[in-house]
Scaffold this motif. Structure first.
Motif, mmCIF file in Angstrom:
data_model
loop_
_atom_site.group_PDB
_atom_site.id
_atom_site.type_symbol
_atom_site.label_atom_id
_atom_site.label_comp_id
_atom_site.label_asym_id
_atom_site.label_seq_id
_atom_site.Cartn_x
_atom_site.Cartn_y
_atom_site.Cartn_z
ATOM 1 N N LEU A 66 0.862 -1.214 0.480
ATOM 2 C CA LEU A 66 -0.407 -0.351 -0.295
ATOM 3 C C LEU A 66 1.160 1.240 -0.112
ATOM 4 N N LEU A 67 1.814 1.476 0.893
ATOM 5 C CA LEU A 67 2.952 2.550 0.778
ATOM 6 C C LEU A 67 3.371 2.548 -0.429
ATOM 7 N N ILE A 70 1.215 4.107 -3.208
ATOM 8 C CA ILE A 70 0.873 6.015 -2.693
ATOM 9 C C ILE A 70 2.063 6.557 -3.498
ATOM 10 N N PHE A 74 1.481 9.548 -5.870
ATOM 11 C CA PHE A 74 1.915 10.462 -5.423
ATOM 12 C C PHE A 74 3.102 11.346 -6.615
#
Length: 117
Positions: A66-67, A70, A74
């Motif tokens: 998930l990180l 993201i 981003f």
């Protein structure tokens, strides 16, 4: 808390050894190679047999993915706005999304939550 003290003690010993010329210029390459190619795989093999797969581990397994997702979203969006080069965008995604926390992170987790197992 003793792991944090040990971490800083090792750092200070390394600084002292380097300052007084007790280690060669390229000592970091040999030490990093040993830690990455011998110590971390040995630690993994030592601990992996004791892991019991259960649903409570799903969050811990999904979090790095998930990180990374993201970070990709981003920095890809930011690169379109600020017109980064592909190399800069890729570097930012890798650094932010794949943080290597083995050297500092594992001792910190152990000092905060205690020894697992």
């Amino acid at each position: 808390m003793s792991n944090i003290v040990l971490l800083f003690l090792c750092m200070l010993i390394g600084i002292a050894l380097r300052r007084y010329g007790r280690v060669p210029e390229n000592a970091h390459a040999a030490i990093n190679g040993f830690v990455i190619n011998v110590s971390l795989p040995a630690l993994t093999l030592l601990q992996i047999h004791g892991i019991k797969l259960q649903s409570s581990l799903a969050y811990a397994i999904a979090m790095p993915w998930l990180l990374f997702a993201i970070a990709v979203l981003f920095f890809w969006s930011l690169s379109k706005i600020l017109q980064f080069t592909p190399a800069t965008t890729g570097g930012l995604i890798l650094v932010a999304g794949l943080g290597n926390t083995s050297f500092v992170g594992l001792p910190m987790i152990e000092s905060f939550y205690g020894v697992c197992g």
